[in-house]
Write a protein that holds these residues in place. Structure first.
Motif, short mmCIF file in Angstrom:
data_model
loop_
_atom_site.label_atom_id
_atom_site.label_comp_id
_atom_site.label_asym_id
_atom_site.label_seq_id
_atom_site.Cartn_x
_atom_site.Cartn_y
_atom_site.Cartn_z
N GLY A 188 0.80 -1.21 0.00
CA GLY A 188 0.00 0.00 0.00
C GLY A 188 0.83 1.27 0.00
O GLY A 188 1.99 1.30 -0.45
N ASP A 189 0.24 2.34 0.53
CA ASP A 189 0.95 3.62 0.65
C ASP A 189 1.91 3.61 1.83
O ASP A 189 2.97 4.23 1.79
CB ASP A 189 -0.06 4.77 0.84
CG ASP A 189 -0.98 4.92 -0.36
OD1 ASP A 189 -0.55 4.60 -1.49
OD2 ASP A 189 -2.13 5.36 -0.17
N ARG A 190 1.53 2.88 2.88
CA ARG A 190 2.38 2.78 4.07
C ARG A 190 1.98 1.55 4.86
O ARG A 190 0.79 1.23 4.97
CB ARG A 190 2.23 4.03 4.95
CG ARG A 190 3.25 4.11 6.08
CD ARG A 190 3.00 5.31 6.96
NE ARG A 190 4.01 5.39 8.01
CZ ARG A 190 3.89 6.15 9.09
NH1 ARG A 190 2.81 6.89 9.28
NH2 ARG A 190 4.86 6.18 10.01
N VAL B 103 -1.81 -1.62 7.35
CA VAL B 103 -1.53 -1.12 6.01
C VAL B 103 -2.50 0.01 5.69
O VAL B 103 -3.71 -0.12 5.89
CB VAL B 103 -1.67 -2.24 4.95
CG1 VAL B 103 -1.43 -1.68 3.55
CG2 VAL B 103 -0.71 -3.37 5.26
N ASP C 83 -3.72 2.31 2.48
CA ASP C 83 -3.69 2.44 1.02
C ASP C 83 -4.88 3.28 0.59
O ASP C 83 -6.00 2.77 0.47
CB ASP C 83 -3.74 1.04 0.37
CG ASP C 83 -3.31 1.10 -1.09
OD1 ASP C 83 -2.89 2.17 -1.56
OD2 ASP C 83 -3.39 0.07 -1.78
N MET D 201 -5.11 -8.34 0.04
CA MET D 201 -5.21 -7.10 -0.73
C MET D 201 -5.41 -7.39 -2.21
O MET D 201 -6.19 -6.68 -2.90
CB MET D 201 -3.96 -6.24 -0.49
CG MET D 201 -3.85 -5.72 0.94
SD MET D 201 -2.26 -4.91 1.28
CE MET D 201 -2.41 -3.43 0.25
N ARG E 154 -8.84 -6.21 -4.22
CA ARG E 154 -8.62 -5.09 -5.15
C ARG E 154 -9.63 -5.14 -6.29
O ARG E 154 -9.91 -6.19 -6.83
CB ARG E 154 -7.20 -5.13 -5.71
CG ARG E 154 -6.86 -3.90 -6.54
CD ARG E 154 -5.40 -3.92 -6.94
NE ARG E 154 -4.53 -3.76 -5.78
CZ ARG E 154 -4.20 -2.57 -5.26
NH1 ARG E 154 -4.69 -1.46 -5.79
NH2 ARG E 154 -3.39 -2.51 -4.23
#
Length: 236
Positions: free
Chosen positions: A169-171, A187, A189, A231, A235
């Motif tokens: 993800g983003d972080r 996570v 995202d 994830m 998605r």
């Protein structure tokens, strides 16, 4: 007797009645000229009002959506079916056999939760796993990400052991419990926050041996892999 004006065609405008008949068409045309232009203006004003209201509504929706976070994942009504903690089960040498799931859908946030565990076996370490997926549809969760205990108010995190996990993800952050045996992977995202926690317990061991026989590195690697797998499944 009928007077001469009537016989001689005096109906054509003779007397006051005739004058009224002659005047009537002109009066009607005059009223039409006075009233005629008003109707188009009234329709135009009405149309402008409707268009303005529609435009204002569209702007309001646009402003709301402009501040909404990005969501790349679908909501799951049965999260336990989506994640069986397969890699975790392989890492600890035993499958997760019991599970319970719950979920909710709301205007601001959709969420899904799964809790899984193992049956008791004498002399074996018991593991429990929990997965929580939150889809924030109105407010960006980035500012508050990983700032609290999450779904378990009793968790005390050892922030000195906090580690960033690349590629999720983003972080993504991995935290160890303080005073208890367990770890948490979170996570972020876009507007999605996914939280996986794993705990273990040895009924026959004392506190000094609580982590005996537990491969922490293998558990962390399995948590990351199971999170990555979920994830990918969610998605859209």
């Amino acid at each position: 007797m009928i007077g001469e004006p009537e016989i001689d065609g005096g109906w054509d405008g003779a007397g006051p009645a005739g004058e009224a008949v002659k005047a009537r068409p002109d009066a009607v045309r005059e009223r039409a000229r006075v009233r005629g232009p008003r109707a188009p203006w009234l329709w135009a004003l009405g149309g402008m009002a409707v268009a303005s209201a529609a435009w204002a509504g569209a702007l309001a929706v646009q402003d709301r959506l402009a501040g909404a976070p990005r969501i790349d994942y679908r909501h799951s009504a049965d999260l336990c079916r989506e994640t069986g903690f397969t890699t975790l089960g392989q890492a600890v040498g035993r499958p997760f056999e019991t599970s319970e799931t719950s979920q909710g859908v709301d205007r601001a946030q959709d969420w899904a939760y799964c809790r899984s565990g193992m049956r008791y076996e004498k002399g074996s370490v018991l593991y429990g796993a929990r997965m929580l997926v939150e889809l924030h549809k109105e407010r960006d969760p980035a500012a508050e990400f990983a700032s609290g205990p999450g779904s378990d108010a009793g968790i005390r995190l050892d922030l000195g052991e906090r580690r960033e996990v690349p590629g999720l993800g983003d972080r993504a952050l991995l935290d160890r419990y303080y005073g208890r045996s367990g770890e948490r992977l979170m996570v972020l995202d876009g507007g999605a926050v996914l939280t996986l926690t794993v705990e273990w317990y040895q009924p026959e061991a004392d506190e000094t041996d609580a982590d005996a026989g537990v491969d922490g590195d293998a558990i962390e690697a399995a948590m990351i892999e199971d999170m990555r797998s979920l994830m990918a499944k969610l998605r859209r």
